[in-house]
Design a protein around this motif. Structure first.
Motif: not given
Length: 281
Positions: A170-188
């Protein structure tokens, strides 16, 4: 009443107030003994130590045998018992701090609001700001005291993994991830063996809420930055690795005057434990 942030100089003027409770939340995600050791070496006078793993989290695996994330919320009754053992009453002004820009203190700030306590604030800049203001620390451990805290209506919202899963389509609610960018991208892989993020999530590293000196940015600046991320904050969901640093983003939203965002307590550590759940990188 202080409900979001308090400066070191403001705290210093109240350090001997009997109805103020100061709590030290220092921690290290890679070494759970660091916080207690740092507290023993020196802390704000009158402060009591609160361990993230032992007092602000429940067992990682629930009674049903399902993994709930690295830092699932405790039962409210258990947390209230913790607050009472720390001497918290319903009229207490609670101040929480760490040495990491509020990374861990914000979790306790949010949890107190979770059980209905509004008079709780994070020491802006933490222990470094206290020392920079030429305030003293001590190794003296305060005497135990009993509090009479009783739960009131919650001031915050949570969502569970089923709601987050349903939000993907639905993407009705914006979801925000507070992790560092490398973790967000799956690089840590050291911290997140299963890398990536929940589909559709945006990335807002919690440290982006801070100035160079470790204190929070001004409210108007946070308002401008966060409005571009979440739009209507009352529909937003905050998450991170295990429901800890997401609370820092929730605090920043409150400072900015953007209210109503929800916490996904299980966050990425719960999400990625089930291989059937979708992942983006």
């Amino acid at each position: 009443m202080y409900t979001t942030l308090i400066s070191a100089t403001e705290l210093a003027t109240h350090i001997n107030d009997q109805n103020w409770v100061v709590l030290d939340c220092r921690h290290d995600l890679m070494d759970a003994n660091v916080g207690q050791a740092a507290y023993d070496l020196g802390h704000i006078p009158g402060a009591q130590f609160v361990h993230l793993d032992q007092r602000l989290s429940a067992a990682k695996v629930g009674p049903d045998g399902v993994f709930r994330g690295r830092h699932p919320l405790p039962e409210k009754a258990d947390f209230i018992a913790t607050l009472q053992a720390l001497g918290v009453n319903n009229d207490s002004q609670v101040i929480v701090y760490d040495a990491h820009g509020g990374m861990f203190a914000a979790r306790l700030w949010w949890m107190l609001r979770w059980v209905g306590h509004r008079a709780v604030a994070v020491l802006d800049g933490g222990l470094p700001a206290w020392l920079a203001a030429e305030q003293q620390v001590t190794t003296e451990v305060p005497a135990a005291r009993n509090g009479g805290f009783a739960e009131r209506d919650s001031l915050v919202h949570t969502v569970d993994v089923i709601q987050v899963l349903g939000n993907i389509s639905s993407a009705a609610k914006p979801l925000v991830d507070a992790r560092a960018a490398d973790r967000f991208r799956g690089e840590n892989e050291t911290i997140d063996p299963v890398g990536g993020h929940i589909p559709g999530a945006k990335n807002r590293f919690f440290k982006d809420n801070l100035q160079a000196d470790g204190r929070f940015k001004a409210a108007d600046q946070l308002l401008q930055e966060w409005s571009a991320v979440v739009g209507d904050s009352s529909h937003a969901i905050m998450q991170c690795g295990s429901g800890v640093t997401a609370c820092h983003n929730l605090l920043a939203l409150e400072v900015a005057g953007l209210h109503g965002a929800a916490l996904y307590p299980g966050s990425w550590s719960e999400w990625c434990a089930d291989a059937s759940r979708p992942v983006e990188r």
